[in-house]
Design a protein around this motif. Sequence first.
Motif, mmCIF file in Angstrom:
data_model
loop_
_atom_site.group_PDB
_atom_site.id
_atom_site.type_symbol
_atom_site.label_atom_id
_atom_site.label_comp_id
_atom_site.label_asym_id
_atom_site.label_seq_id
_atom_site.Cartn_x
_atom_site.Cartn_y
_atom_site.Cartn_z
ATOM 1 N N HIS A 258 0.829 -1.210 0.000
ATOM 2 C CA HIS A 258 0.000 0.000 0.000
ATOM 3 C C HIS A 258 0.863 1.259 0.000
ATOM 4 O O HIS A 258 0.489 2.256 -0.624
ATOM 5 C CB HIS A 258 -0.920 0.009 1.226
ATOM 6 C CG HIS A 258 -1.949 -1.071 1.234
ATOM 7 N ND1 HIS A 258 -2.733 -1.346 0.134
ATOM 8 C CD2 HIS A 258 -2.341 -1.942 2.208
ATOM 9 C CE1 HIS A 258 -3.560 -2.343 0.427
ATOM 10 N NE2 HIS A 258 -3.339 -2.722 1.671
ATOM 11 N N GLN B 93 -0.400 3.596 -2.789
ATOM 12 C CA GLN B 93 -1.275 4.658 -2.273
ATOM 13 C C GLN B 93 -0.610 5.310 -1.065
ATOM 14 O O GLN B 93 -1.163 5.307 0.040
ATOM 15 C CB GLN B 93 -2.656 4.094 -1.913
ATOM 16 C CG GLN B 93 -2.635 2.869 -1.002
ATOM 17 C CD GLN B 93 -4.027 2.318 -0.721
ATOM 18 O OE1 GLN B 93 -4.683 1.811 -1.619
ATOM 19 N NE2 GLN B 93 -4.469 2.433 0.529
ATOM 20 N N ASP C 36 -0.180 8.253 0.058
ATOM 21 C CA ASP C 36 -0.781 9.392 0.758
ATOM 22 C C ASP C 36 -2.093 9.050 1.454
ATOM 23 O O ASP C 36 -2.675 9.909 2.135
ATOM 24 C CB ASP C 36 -1.020 10.544 -0.224
ATOM 25 C CG ASP C 36 0.276 11.043 -0.856
ATOM 26 O OD1 ASP C 36 1.314 10.982 -0.168
ATOM 27 O OD2 ASP C 36 0.247 11.459 -2.028
ATOM 28 N N THR C 37 -2.583 7.831 1.300
ATOM 29 C CA THR C 37 -3.832 7.448 1.963
ATOM 30 C C THR C 37 -3.624 7.349 3.470
ATOM 31 O O THR C 37 -2.691 6.675 3.916
ATOM 32 C CB THR C 37 -4.334 6.089 1.436
ATOM 33 O OG1 THR C 37 -4.590 6.195 0.037
ATOM 34 C CG2 THR C 37 -5.600 5.648 2.164
ATOM 35 N N PRO C 38 -4.462 7.998 4.272
ATOM 36 C CA PRO C 38 -4.304 7.864 5.727
ATOM 37 C C PRO C 38 -4.476 6.405 6.159
ATOM 38 O O PRO C 38 -5.462 5.752 5.782
ATOM 39 C CB PRO C 38 -5.417 8.741 6.297
ATOM 40 C CG PRO C 38 -5.768 9.690 5.193
ATOM 41 C CD PRO C 38 -5.558 8.924 3.922
ATOM 42 N N ALA C 39 -3.537 5.912 6.939
ATOM 43 C CA ALA C 39 -3.613 4.553 7.473
ATOM 44 C C ALA C 39 -4.117 4.579 8.911
ATOM 45 O O ALA C 39 -5.038 3.836 9.273
ATOM 46 C CB ALA C 39 -2.256 3.874 7.399
ATOM 47 N N THR D 28 -1.618 11.496 12.853
ATOM 48 C CA THR D 28 -2.135 10.780 11.696
ATOM 49 C C THR D 28 -0.962 10.331 10.841
ATOM 50 O O THR D 28 -0.024 11.110 10.602
ATOM 51 C CB THR D 28 -3.073 11.669 10.862
ATOM 52 O OG1 THR D 28 -4.237 11.975 11.632
ATOM 53 C CG2 THR D 28 -3.500 10.977 9.583
ATOM 54 N N ASP E 143 0.011 8.455 7.114
ATOM 55 C CA ASP E 143 -0.384 7.832 5.858
ATOM 56 C C ASP E 143 0.428 6.552 5.676
ATOM 57 O O ASP E 143 1.299 6.226 6.492
ATOM 58 C CB ASP E 143 -0.220 8.804 4.685
ATOM 59 C CG ASP E 143 1.213 9.330 4.520
ATOM 60 O OD1 ASP E 143 2.163 8.608 4.890
ATOM 61 O OD2 ASP E 143 1.371 10.454 4.006
ATOM 62 N N TYR E 144 0.149 5.815 4.589
ATOM 63 C CA TYR E 144 0.817 4.521 4.426
ATOM 64 C C TYR E 144 2.324 4.660 4.226
ATOM 65 O O TYR E 144 3.103 3.809 4.686
ATOM 66 C CB TYR E 144 0.172 3.728 3.286
ATOM 67 C CG TYR E 144 -1.031 2.957 3.768
ATOM 68 C CD1 TYR E 144 -0.885 1.729 4.392
ATOM 69 C CD2 TYR E 144 -2.315 3.480 3.639
ATOM 70 C CE1 TYR E 144 -1.984 1.026 4.864
ATOM 71 C CE2 TYR E 144 -3.423 2.785 4.106
ATOM 72 C CZ TYR E 144 -3.250 1.558 4.718
ATOM 73 O OH TYR E 144 -4.336 0.871 5.201
ATOM 74 N N ARG F 229 4.351 6.994 5.538
ATOM 75 C CA ARG F 229 4.975 7.277 6.836
ATOM 76 C C ARG F 229 4.867 6.075 7.776
ATOM 77 O O ARG F 229 5.789 5.794 8.539
ATOM 78 C CB ARG F 229 4.327 8.507 7.463
ATOM 79 C CG ARG F 229 4.634 9.809 6.731
ATOM 80 C CD ARG F 229 3.849 10.963 7.316
ATOM 81 N NE ARG F 229 4.183 11.189 8.716
ATOM 82 C CZ ARG F 229 3.402 11.829 9.570
ATOM 83 N NH1 ARG F 229 2.223 12.272 9.185
ATOM 84 N NH2 ARG F 229 3.785 12.023 10.818
ATOM 85 N N THR G 171 -8.515 2.995 6.283
ATOM 86 C CA THR G 171 -8.100 3.947 7.318
ATOM 87 C C THR G 171 -8.704 3.534 8.655
ATOM 88 O O THR G 171 -9.912 3.321 8.753
ATOM 89 C CB THR G 171 -8.580 5.371 6.970
ATOM 90 O OG1 THR G 171 -8.016 5.759 5.715
ATOM 91 C CG2 THR G 171 -8.175 6.364 8.051
#
Length: 511
Positions: A28, A32, A34-37, A44, A46-47, A49, A226
């Motif tokens: 992921h 993706q 930048d999608t918040p995980a 918060t 993202d995937y 980080r 998320t």
Amino acid sequence: MTTDALPLTAAELLEGSFCTLPDLIAAHARTQPDTPALVGEDRTLDYARLDKAMGRIAATLQSQGVAKGTPVAMVGINSAALATLFLGALRAGCVPTPLAPSSTPDQIAAMVADCGSPMLFADEASLEALTNIELPAPLLALSDLDRWASATTPPAPVEITPDDPFNIIYSSGTTGTPKGIVQPHAMRWAQLSRSKFTGAVTMIATPLYSNTTLVSFLPTLAWGGTAVLMKKFDARRFLELAEANRATHAMLVPVQYARIMALPDFDDFDLSRFQLKTCTSAPFSAALKADVVARWPGLLVEYYGMTEGGGTTLLVCNQFPDKLGTVGTPIEGHDIRLIDDDGREVAAGEVGEVVGRSPAMMSGYHGRREASSAAEWFDAEGNRFIRHGDIGRFDADGFLTLLDRKKDLIISGGFNVYPSDLEAILATHPDVADCTVVGMPSEAWGETPMGFYVARPDAEDDAAAILGWFNDRVGKTQRLSDLKRLDELPRSAIGKVLKRELRDRFQGATA
């Protein structure tokens, strides 16, 4: 000229026969980023980080000599930091072992010693509670996780097999000494691969040390969704966060559903994005299920199963309004049977102890061979089942009705009395908001049922009148010997009534 094959996507990995959650999160992070995980009240991630943070934690554990298969203990309320530590330990091939912060310091020390973790991470509140006791491992601050995970090189790859331990969950149910339930990667893979949480925004309102939470938290990340982490459950705050984050999924326990649905302004919140709400861990009344189905968009699905694994049943409440008093039917690939006290299967329609078998079963209790054996039952072909500890009955359509926990069954004057039957009647009194029934020792009858209730805000303080009302409606062997009004029932973090606590507190008070 040859070129290396492109890394598999998460979708391709999930179509395979086995992979690990850290591999799915890494996929992921590539597709993706930048999608918040994780959406926590502390931060918060993202995937991209999250994947990097997991790598630093894994590499730091390896640099300190923490080997594959080693438990890593952690204690704290829900936070992005706690979740990241859990996942980072997994990437190192270690075994995340989350502990309940509601445990006493001595209990926490005992669990750390039992699992053999070389360290204990704790949040601020737990650090304060643990400062003055002797622990079997160094105490580390969860707030210092970023500074502690200072490794600058990637972690060494770790080969994981389905039989390797994924995590340890300490659970004593509502009685007994905590036992470490070892859940293998195969068990988690079975859950991840069947729970298609594609693009989910999942409300995480129960603690991460509970298997109830992990069965929704882990699939959310496996499928690229998320996870919105609540530090502590509050009904109105849940609705506010669900609306603000456009939540699509939630796993809640019955007492949480009850508190949410009781809010006078529940219908004012926009919950139109919800696709799926699930429930497990405690008895879920048919009336409450019907209310959720009627007023909350999306499917309501009740799961029945054990932290230890075994068999799981599923009830899609919206599709079976006439079966809301049951916990549904066994899911595909799960074998659930009923046995008598001698270990023999009972005839169709008869009452028996629930045992289950599936791909999702614990390896055993950590370091407790006898307890592991006691939790097992084998059929005539030698297939291993897990004893669920519940008493139930299948109806003609194959739906399972739970009557009670086997240990909660009251034998009064030689008659079997099921507390759940009595609780269902007591709950219908207009002055009763919450209730339970517990078996108490009795010289005359061996055991006798005793009731406890929480009154509605406008109710009169008249336990004697309610007791009389109840006893007029049941058979002689079911009558309550006493009824006590309490401000609240003692419950575990996932909503189970702590009957042992009531029994210990009021033993000797029965008439």
